[in-house]
Design an enzyme around this catalytic site. Structure first.
Site, mmCIF file in Angstrom:
data_model
loop_
_atom_site.group_PDB
_atom_site.id
_atom_site.type_symbol
_atom_site.label_atom_id
_atom_site.label_comp_id
_atom_site.label_asym_id
_atom_site.label_seq_id
_atom_site.Cartn_x
_atom_site.Cartn_y
_atom_site.Cartn_z
ATOM 1 N N PHE A 226 0.750 -1.373 -0.154
ATOM 2 C CA PHE A 226 -0.481 -0.080 -0.028
ATOM 3 C C PHE A 226 1.047 1.274 -0.030
ATOM 4 C CE2 PHE A 226 -1.841 -3.715 2.473
ATOM 5 C CZ PHE A 226 -3.665 -3.219 1.408
ATOM 6 N N ASP A 248 1.202 -1.557 -4.942
ATOM 7 C CA ASP A 248 -0.216 -0.271 -4.784
ATOM 8 C C ASP A 248 -1.033 -0.617 -6.047
ATOM 9 O OD1 ASP A 248 -1.105 2.612 -3.129
ATOM 10 O OD2 ASP A 248 -2.643 2.028 -4.478
ATOM 11 N N ASN A 276 -3.392 -5.766 -6.696
ATOM 12 C CA ASN A 276 -3.791 -5.697 -5.667
ATOM 13 C C ASN A 276 -3.197 -6.024 -4.609
ATOM 14 O OD1 ASN A 276 -5.755 -6.933 -3.413
ATOM 15 N ND2 ASN A 276 -7.509 -6.837 -4.414
ATOM 16 N N CYS A 343 -5.533 2.805 10.123
ATOM 17 C CA CYS A 343 -5.563 4.189 10.564
ATOM 18 C C CYS A 343 -7.327 4.102 10.423
ATOM 19 C CB CYS A 343 -5.316 4.956 9.141
ATOM 20 S SG CYS A 343 -6.015 3.864 7.712
HETATM 21 N N1 SAH Z 1 1.706 3.644 2.578
HETATM 22 C C1 SAH Z 1 1.075 5.105 1.854
HETATM 23 C C2 SAH Z 1 -0.100 5.365 1.990
HETATM 24 C C3 SAH Z 1 -1.189 4.317 2.016
HETATM 25 S S1 SAH Z 1 -2.484 4.928 1.621
HETATM 26 C C4 SAH Z 1 1.906 6.148 2.584
HETATM 27 O O1 SAH Z 1 2.398 6.368 3.476
HETATM 28 O O2 SAH Z 1 2.017 7.162 2.028
HETATM 29 C C5 SAH Z 1 -3.010 3.280 1.029
HETATM 30 C C6 SAH Z 1 -2.905 2.733 -0.406
HETATM 31 O O3 SAH Z 1 -3.648 1.753 -0.565
HETATM 32 C C7 SAH Z 1 -3.485 4.208 -1.293
HETATM 33 O O4 SAH Z 1 -2.159 4.434 -2.272
HETATM 34 C C8 SAH Z 1 -5.034 3.193 -1.989
HETATM 35 O O5 SAH Z 1 -3.982 3.045 -3.404
HETATM 36 C C9 SAH Z 1 -3.344 1.664 -2.068
HETATM 37 N N2 SAH Z 1 -4.740 0.770 -1.824
HETATM 38 C C10 SAH Z 1 -5.789 0.595 -1.382
HETATM 39 N N3 SAH Z 1 -6.813 -0.956 -1.203
HETATM 40 C C11 SAH Z 1 -5.707 -1.428 -2.108
HETATM 41 C C12 SAH Z 1 -5.914 -2.764 -2.819
HETATM 42 N N4 SAH Z 1 -5.885 -4.143 -2.206
HETATM 43 N N5 SAH Z 1 -4.138 -3.382 -3.036
HETATM 44 C C13 SAH Z 1 -3.489 -2.571 -3.257
HETATM 45 N N6 SAH Z 1 -3.365 -1.336 -2.972
HETATM 46 C C14 SAH Z 1 -4.397 -0.771 -2.284
#
Ligand code: SAH
Length: 400
Positions: A226, A248, A276, A343
């Site tokens: 993520f 991501d 994903n 979060c």
């Molecule tokens: N770690 C990042 C914030 C993550 S926010 C930072 O420090 O800035 C969550 C992120 O997860 C988003 O960018 C979103 O696009 C991604 N996301 C949400 N569901 C997901 C999934 N199932 N698989 C991959 N990415 C995902």
């Protein structure tokens, strides 16, 4: 100016307010006199007519009054200059080296319904309450006086505006801005899309944790799940990681994280994939008969979005958290570190740790907790306003 209407609240409701909580729910109101219009400034009193403060009324919202001061105040430019100025001082105290941070975090700064983020010389504004929306001209003047920004952008595209009877409102309010801008966090450059990116462009609440987690990264094979713009991954790469792989689901985020890696001279240590995370982890932990999974990573970061919108969705969210932890633990080398974040305000620190331990049990792993994390200090926690505390995280080392 006419005297504002008075809202009298029911017996038993005042203590929470006296402790600092700014919300008065519809059901807590005993009387409104004279009648108040939506967006009107009101004075609030307890059932014995003792004053509790000044707020803004909205009959459309479950939160009928958002209190802005324990005193009788006028919500003009001077009020916002003073309140936002105090919020800024707090950031200067706790994040003295930062040039990009959240200046105002709504309830955390006693400005319910207002968020202001500073990205170098650009400000992004998010308004989620009707009363605050009415104060927009005063807020903008106060921000101009305090910061002399190059541009002020509005990013009021949050779902909660609907509950307040407000349409979305986005765009450049003051100055000029086209395309992404480059900011510095802890000395690392990030390309931020203030006009269209997640939240107001970035998750500023992890600013301190990027550095805290990076200390586990020396020579490590790192997996940043993520990863968005690569916050954790790039800090790990700069700290000397052997390699960082970022995941991501957003193609744009992955492309931006690779551009960010290049802009910081870290491209050779970084890779990224638009996938994903659930599917990717499942595929990586799948083993055939008589096959043994060989763990590859020394540091795995899990920083998913909130899987909960409300209390009802907590059980589903917990299943999601458990699944990613179970699989991540299988990919972690003995002695390696799992840095993991949640979060969601609805999942407590205790509950979050319970889920991780349940995953560790199923994977037959034993963990040593080596750090606990919270939101960065530009997202202040006011314990008497429990909603202000939402980000929690841990670093665990894999004992065996
Ligand atoms: N770690 C990042 C914030 C993550 S926010 C930072 O420090 O800035 C969550 C992120 O997860 C988003 O960018 C979103 O696009 C991604 N996301 C949400 N569901 C997901 C999934 N199932 N698989 C991959 N990415 C995902």
């Amino acid at each position: 100016m006419a005297h504002p209407p008075t809202i009298t609240i029911k017996p038993g409701e005042a203590d929470r307010i006296l402790a600092g909580h700014p919300w008065i729910y519809k059901g807590s109101i005993l009387d409104v006199s004279p009648p108040a219009g939506d967006g009107d400034v009101v004075h609030v009193k307890d059932h014995r007519q003792r004053p509790l403060g000044t707020g803004i009324f909205n009959s459309h919202s479950k939160i009928a009054v958002r209190l802005l001061s324990p005193d009788p105040v006028v919500l003009d430019e001077a009020f916002f200059k003073d309140r936002i100025g105090s919020a800024l001082k707090l950031r200067e105290k706790h994040l003295p080296a930062s040039t990009s941070f959240r200046v105002v975090n709504a309830e955390s700064d006693f400005l319910s319904g207002l968020i202001v983020d500073k990205y170098e010389d650009v400000l992004a504004l998010q308004i989620s309450a009707l009363g605050m929306d009415r104060c927009k001209p005063a807020i903008i003047s106060a921000l101009q006086a305090l910061f002399q920004p190059r541009a002020i952008v509005e990013r009021s595209d949050v779902a909660s505006r609907k509950h307040e009877g407000l349409p979305e409102s986005n765009g450049v309010l003051i100055g000029e801005l086209t395309g992404p801008l480059t900011i510095q966090l802890n000395g690392i450059r990030f390309e931020v899309d203030v006009l269209g990116g997640h939240k107001t462009g970035m998750y500023l609440d992890q600013q301190m944790n990027y550095q805290a987690v990076a200390r586990f990264a020396g020579k490590a094979q790192v997996l940043d799940c993520f990863s968005f713009l690569g916050g954790f991954g790039l800090h790990a790469a700069r700290a000397g990681a052997a390699h960082v792989h970022m995941l991501d689901q957003s193609e744009e985020a992955v492309a931006a994280s690779l551009r960010n890696a290049a802009a910081n001279g870290l491209a050779s240590a970084c890779s990224a994939e638009a996938v994903n995370v659930f599917d990717w982890l499942k595929a990586q932990t799948r083993v055939g008969v008589n096959e043994k999974l060989v763990p590859k990573f020394d540091l795995i970061v899990l920083d998913p979005p909130s899987f909960t919108r409300n209390r009802a969705s907590v059980p589903d969210a917990l299943r999601g958290y458990k699944e990613i932890h179970l699989r991540a633990l299988k990919l972690l080398k003995p002695g390696g570190t799992l840095a993991t974040f949640c979060c969601s305000h609805h999942v407590s620190t205790e509950l979050f740790q319970d889920v991780i331990l349940a995953a560790a049990f199923d994977a037959r792993r034993v963990l040593r907790r080596v750090a606990t994390f919270s939101q960065s200090p530009d997202h202040p926690v006011i314990p008497s306003i429990p909603e202000t505390e939402y980000l929690k995280g841990f670093a665990f080392e894999l004992v065996r």
